[in-house]
Motif scaffolding. Sequence first.
Motif, PDB file in Angstrom:
ATOM      1  N   PRO A   4      -6.847  -8.836 -52.693  1.00 29.08           N
ATOM      2  CA  PRO A   4      -7.996  -7.944 -52.510  1.00 29.08           C
ATOM      3  C   PRO A   4      -7.615  -6.646 -51.820  1.00 29.08           C
ATOM      4  O   PRO A   4      -8.348  -5.679 -51.851  1.00 29.08           O
ATOM      5  N   ASP A   5      -6.432  -6.605 -51.181  1.00 29.96           N
ATOM      6  CA  ASP A   5      -6.040  -5.399 -50.472  1.00 29.96           C
ATOM      7  C   ASP A   5      -5.855  -4.215 -51.403  1.00 29.96           C
ATOM      8  O   ASP A   5      -5.921  -3.062 -50.985  1.00 29.96           O
ATOM      9  N   PHE A   6      -5.597  -4.478 -52.692  1.00 29.78           N
ATOM     10  CA  PHE A   6      -5.351  -3.393 -53.638  1.00 29.78           C
ATOM     11  C   PHE A   6      -6.594  -2.533 -53.880  1.00 29.78           C
ATOM     12  O   PHE A   6      -6.501  -1.487 -54.507  1.00 29.78           O
ATOM     13  N   ILE A   7      -7.751  -2.976 -53.410  1.00 30.38           N
ATOM     14  CA  ILE A   7      -8.978  -2.230 -53.729  1.00 30.38           C
ATOM     15  C   ILE A   7      -9.131  -0.988 -52.867  1.00 30.38           C
ATOM     16  O   ILE A   7      -9.994  -0.168 -53.104  1.00 30.38           O
ATOM     17  N   SER A   8      -8.296  -0.833 -51.848  1.00 32.82           N
ATOM     18  CA  SER A   8      -8.407   0.331 -50.978  1.00 32.82           C
ATOM     19  C   SER A   8      -8.231   1.624 -51.761  1.00 32.82           C
ATOM     20  O   SER A   8      -7.388   1.720 -52.637  1.00 32.82           O
ATOM     21  N   ASP A   9      -9.082   2.636 -51.411  1.00 34.60           N
ATOM     22  CA  ASP A   9      -8.998   3.933 -52.091  1.00 34.60           C
ATOM     23  C   ASP A   9      -7.910   4.809 -51.471  1.00 34.60           C
ATOM     24  O   ASP A   9      -8.083   6.011 -51.327  1.00 34.60           O
ATOM     25  N   ASN A  10      -6.815   4.231 -51.092  1.00 32.20           N
ATOM     26  CA  ASN A  10      -5.752   4.956 -50.400  1.00 32.20           C
ATOM     27  C   ASN A  10      -4.972   5.818 -51.387  1.00 32.20           C
ATOM     28  O   ASN A  10      -4.558   5.339 -52.434  1.00 32.20           O
ATOM     29  N   LEU A  11      -4.733   7.083 -51.038  1.00 28.90           N
ATOM     30  CA  LEU A  11      -3.969   7.985 -51.905  1.00 28.90           C
ATOM     31  C   LEU A  11      -2.678   8.445 -51.234  1.00 28.90           C
ATOM     32  O   LEU A  11      -2.120   9.485 -51.580  1.00 28.90           O
ATOM     33  N   GLU A  36      -0.272  13.197 -48.322  1.00 32.51           N
ATOM     34  CA  GLU A  36      -0.104  12.180 -47.282  1.00 32.51           C
ATOM     35  C   GLU A  36       1.028  11.233 -47.651  1.00 32.51           C
ATOM     36  O   GLU A  36       1.141  10.791 -48.795  1.00 32.51           O
ATOM     37  N   THR A  37       1.869  10.892 -46.668  1.00 30.69           N
ATOM     38  CA  THR A  37       3.016  10.017 -46.929  1.00 30.69           C
ATOM     39  C   THR A  37       3.090   8.904 -45.891  1.00 30.69           C
ATOM     40  O   THR A  37       2.485   8.983 -44.813  1.00 30.69           O
ATOM     41  N   PHE A  38       3.860   7.884 -46.252  1.00 28.61           N
ATOM     42  CA  PHE A  38       4.156   6.803 -45.312  1.00 28.61           C
ATOM     43  C   PHE A  38       5.540   6.263 -45.659  1.00 28.61           C
ATOM     44  O   PHE A  38       5.754   5.796 -46.786  1.00 28.61           O
ATOM     45  N   ALA A  39       6.495   6.379 -44.710  1.00 22.85           N
ATOM     46  CA  ALA A  39       7.868   5.917 -44.952  1.00 22.85           C
ATOM     47  C   ALA A  39       8.004   4.443 -44.569  1.00 22.85           C
ATOM     48  O   ALA A  39       7.561   4.023 -43.494  1.00 22.85           O
ATOM     49  N   CYS A  40       8.602   3.667 -45.448  1.00 32.02           N
ATOM     50  CA  CYS A  40       8.768   2.227 -45.229  1.00 32.02           C
ATOM     51  C   CYS A  40      10.194   1.912 -44.791  1.00 32.02           C
ATOM     52  O   CYS A  40      11.149   2.610 -45.136  1.00 32.02           O
ATOM     53  N   ARG A  41      10.337   0.807 -44.036  1.00 28.65           N
ATOM     54  CA  ARG A  41      11.641   0.429 -43.495  1.00 28.65           C
ATOM     55  C   ARG A  41      12.530  -0.229 -44.534  1.00 28.65           C
ATOM     56  O   ARG A  41      13.726  -0.004 -44.577  1.00 28.65           O
ATOM     57  N   ASN A  42      11.932  -1.084 -45.373  1.00 25.26           N
ATOM     58  CA  ASN A  42      12.700  -1.855 -46.345  1.00 25.26           C
ATOM     59  C   ASN A  42      11.767  -2.262 -47.479  1.00 25.26           C
ATOM     60  O   ASN A  42      10.566  -1.922 -47.478  1.00 25.26           O
ATOM     61  N   ILE A  43      12.293  -3.012 -48.437  1.00 24.54           N
ATOM     62  CA  ILE A  43      11.509  -3.360 -49.629  1.00 24.54           C
ATOM     63  C   ILE A  43      10.346  -4.283 -49.270  1.00 24.54           C
ATOM     64  O   ILE A  43       9.260  -4.187 -49.861  1.00 24.54           O
ATOM     65  N   GLU A  44      10.532  -5.173 -48.279  1.00 25.29           N
ATOM     66  CA  GLU A  44       9.440  -6.061 -47.883  1.00 25.29           C
ATOM     67  C   GLU A  44       8.289  -5.254 -47.293  1.00 25.29           C
ATOM     68  O   GLU A  44       7.119  -5.463 -47.635  1.00 25.29           O
ATOM     69  N   HIS A  45       8.638  -4.319 -46.409  1.00 22.58           N
ATOM     70  CA  HIS A  45       7.630  -3.451 -45.807  1.00 22.58           C
ATOM     71  C   HIS A  45       6.952  -2.601 -46.879  1.00 22.58           C
ATOM     72  O   HIS A  45       5.730  -2.390 -46.861  1.00 22.58           O
ATOM     73  N   PHE A  46       7.727  -2.141 -47.828  1.00 25.37           N
ATOM     74  CA  PHE A  46       7.237  -1.325 -48.943  1.00 25.37           C
ATOM     75  C   PHE A  46       6.177  -2.074 -49.749  1.00 25.37           C
ATOM     76  O   PHE A  46       5.095  -1.555 -50.021  1.00 25.37           O
ATOM     77  N   CYS A  47       6.491  -3.324 -50.123  1.00 23.76           N
ATOM     78  CA  CYS A  47       5.553  -4.120 -50.918  1.00 23.76           C
ATOM     79  C   CYS A  47       4.301  -4.463 -50.114  1.00 23.76           C
ATOM     80  O   CYS A  47       3.184  -4.468 -50.643  1.00 23.76           O
ATOM     81  N   GLU A  48       4.494  -4.748 -48.825  1.00 21.97           N
ATOM     82  CA  GLU A  48       3.349  -5.081 -47.974  1.00 21.97           C
ATOM     83  C   GLU A  48       2.394  -3.895 -47.864  1.00 21.97           C
ATOM     84  O   GLU A  48       1.170  -4.052 -47.976  1.00 21.97           O
ATOM     85  N   GLU A  49       2.943  -2.696 -47.672  1.00 24.33           N
ATOM     86  CA  GLU A  49       2.105  -1.504 -47.558  1.00 24.33           C
ATOM     87  C   GLU A  49       1.446  -1.159 -48.891  1.00 24.33           C
ATOM     88  O   GLU A  49       0.333  -0.643 -48.927  1.00 24.33           O
ATOM     89  N   ALA A  50       2.135  -1.435 -50.002  1.00 21.27           N
ATOM     90  CA  ALA A  50       1.547  -1.175 -51.319  1.00 21.27           C
ATOM     91  C   ALA A  50       0.283  -1.999 -51.508  1.00 21.27           C
ATOM     92  O   ALA A  50      -0.714  -1.523 -52.060  1.00 21.27           O
ATOM     93  N   LYS A  51       0.326  -3.256 -51.056  1.00 18.98           N
ATOM     94  CA  LYS A  51      -0.856  -4.105 -51.166  1.00 18.98           C
ATOM     95  C   LYS A  51      -1.993  -3.606 -50.274  1.00 18.98           C
ATOM     96  O   LYS A  51      -3.166  -3.819 -50.579  1.00 18.98           O
ATOM     97  N   ALA A  52      -1.618  -2.933 -49.183  1.00 14.96           N
ATOM     98  CA  ALA A  52      -2.645  -2.403 -48.286  1.00 14.96           C
ATOM     99  C   ALA A  52      -3.294  -1.146 -48.847  1.00 14.96           C
ATOM    100  O   ALA A  52      -4.319  -0.708 -48.348  1.00 14.96           O
ATOM    101  N   GLY A  53      -2.691  -0.575 -49.898  1.00 18.57           N
ATOM    102  CA  GLY A  53      -3.288   0.581 -50.549  1.00 18.57           C
ATOM    103  C   GLY A  53      -2.342   1.751 -50.647  1.00 18.57           C
ATOM    104  O   GLY A  53      -1.688   2.112 -49.659  1.00 18.57           O
ATOM    105  N   ALA A  54      -2.230   2.339 -51.838  1.00 14.51           N
ATOM    106  CA  ALA A  54      -1.343   3.482 -52.038  1.00 14.51           C
ATOM    107  C   ALA A  54      -1.781   4.232 -53.284  1.00 14.51           C
ATOM    108  O   ALA A  54      -2.399   3.665 -54.191  1.00 14.51           O
TER     109      ALA A  54
END
Length: 672
Positions: A4-11, A36-54
Amino acid sequence: MPSPDFISDNLRVLILPPTPRDAAITERILNQNHIETFACRNIEHFCEEAKAGAGVLLIAEEHLLGDPHRLAAQMLSEQPAWSDLPFLILTLASGRNAQILEQWQQAAYVTLITRPLQIQPFISVVRSRLQDRKRQYMVRDLLNRLEHHGRQFSQLADAMPQIVFTTTRQGEIEYLNQRALDYFGVSRQEIAGFDWTSTIFESDFANAKIRWERALEKGSSFQCEFRMQHARTLEHRWHLARSLPVLDESGKVIRWFGTVTDIHKQKLIEEKLNLALQQAAAANVVKTEFLANMSHEIRTPMTAILGYAELLAQQETDLEKLHFLKVIRQNGEFLVEIINDILDLSKIEAGKLDITLEPLELSRMIEEIQSLMLVRAAENDIEFNVDFAATVPERIRSDSKRLRQILINLIGNAVKFTQEGSVRLVVSPDAERIQFDVIDTGIGMTQQQVEQLFLPFQQADSSVSRKFGGSGLGLAISQRLAVMLGGEITVQSQQGQGSVFTLSIPNNLAGHTSVEPARSLPSANAATILREKPLLQCEILLVEDRQAIRFLAGRILTNAGASVQFAENGLEATQLVQRLHETNSAPDIVLMDMQMPVMDGFHATARLREMGFNRPIIALTADAMQGDMDRCIASGCNAYVSKPIDTAELLQVIARYVTPTEDNAARDAERR
């Protein structure tokens, strides 16, 4: 179940470039363009943040190899049906992972962006993908309302800037919004039985038809780019069609919902971008060839300058003149270092600098580096020591040439910027990594100066450049080489108190044995570590088109005890060897310049091997840009010596081959 995290209107744009340094640069570029940007530490962090909205995912090719590939693919597969996250992959110019990248293009909404970045086209692509993401959010909102608000759906769809359609389970059109009706030139009464595929451009039709039929058969999402004809203007414009199955409670497809977006302007921009990339690649080839030629044209006369200065120094006793000759040689060697740095940076930027992982003896390499750097430290009247913090592996797998280059650069800088005190190299291996700390008591730096260190052509400030010299390329190259070795360089420094440069690389063991070196390698003065010049007792054929280099090399070899014959080009050399062979007086070794008129060294070497000449051939090359050890060896050479010629190195290489050892014999047998 989709998260459900993918529903965020994050750009925001999620960033995972090759290095933290690249992440900072990319963030700055995008933020300056109000993205707007957000730098991730690694691939796990990257995927986790993607689910939070991007809005867009921006990732380096290196992070999509092996296990990270599966992690990212799983994340994308968990998107809801309406979501198709734009995925921008920063690719290497070498194209070594083309097959994996092709799989990504087939599996997701992927755009490949070749490094180095062309900033304005890059910004245009990011903005375009953010617009696509906004439209996806709009489509999502429509889907959420479709079940309960059919009438509102029609009104909203008509207001959409895209073509919106629904079809039956079999793919027959049942609804078109007003934009679709206007584009296709049909009325609502004509929707039933309307074949929208008839408007597709002929050369795009087969691909679109196959993909649509496959989606209908499998009940999977549909996505395809094609050109469609406008009913009024008859123009074929590029569109991106997407369609998703609408499922009932049992999971069966009951209809299809889709959008068709006009991407004609975007495609034209991409075509211009591709043309610009091709032109940039062509310009890069020209630059590479120019640098290679300039390398040869500069290195060859530098051989004469440095060599004749050395010959004069051997015959001169006047101290003032000896000092003048020393200044000539030191500045000539400095010029060669600058040439090497520029060529290395060009190769890295062109993606043509390869890393070769092979077993190397770590302790032995450190001892060789210490021997070299003790001379520089003695010239500055400071101490240089090497300490081992723990037992080191006997062999590791790494690129010995590049690892040595990094360490020599770090230690050389430490020596240069340390006017009193000491420089120390501490080697600290553990189970996963090997750490090299270069510790000095030099001038140190401010935090602002540290942040500029790894940028090309940058030094701490202009006063440093004036006082200590240097091109400002060494650390930039070393950091990029460290990344290519799987590591990085970090810095701790305090102005006026010194600096600590730390190189960390993977501890890739080559074998399972370790050695216990002395905790501190013994120090030595400059006189005891100068390389000895061996005495040669052999017949040498020197092949070189430039008379000045023939005279210089001939004098060096004659002074070392060798008998020397000369040839001015490859053809003359092969003819001479043929005549000498017939009289059983063939030379013991051939020194072969690789760039000559009439017949170059590569063809001459190959010809000699075809003639049955099996004695050592040593390449003399100034072509450092195309480094060319592989090409020299492939043509039949046993080894190579770079110009400008280092007298001690040349004599040692010759001595090694005219007095063969078991190691040489094994190495030559392996090459054959």
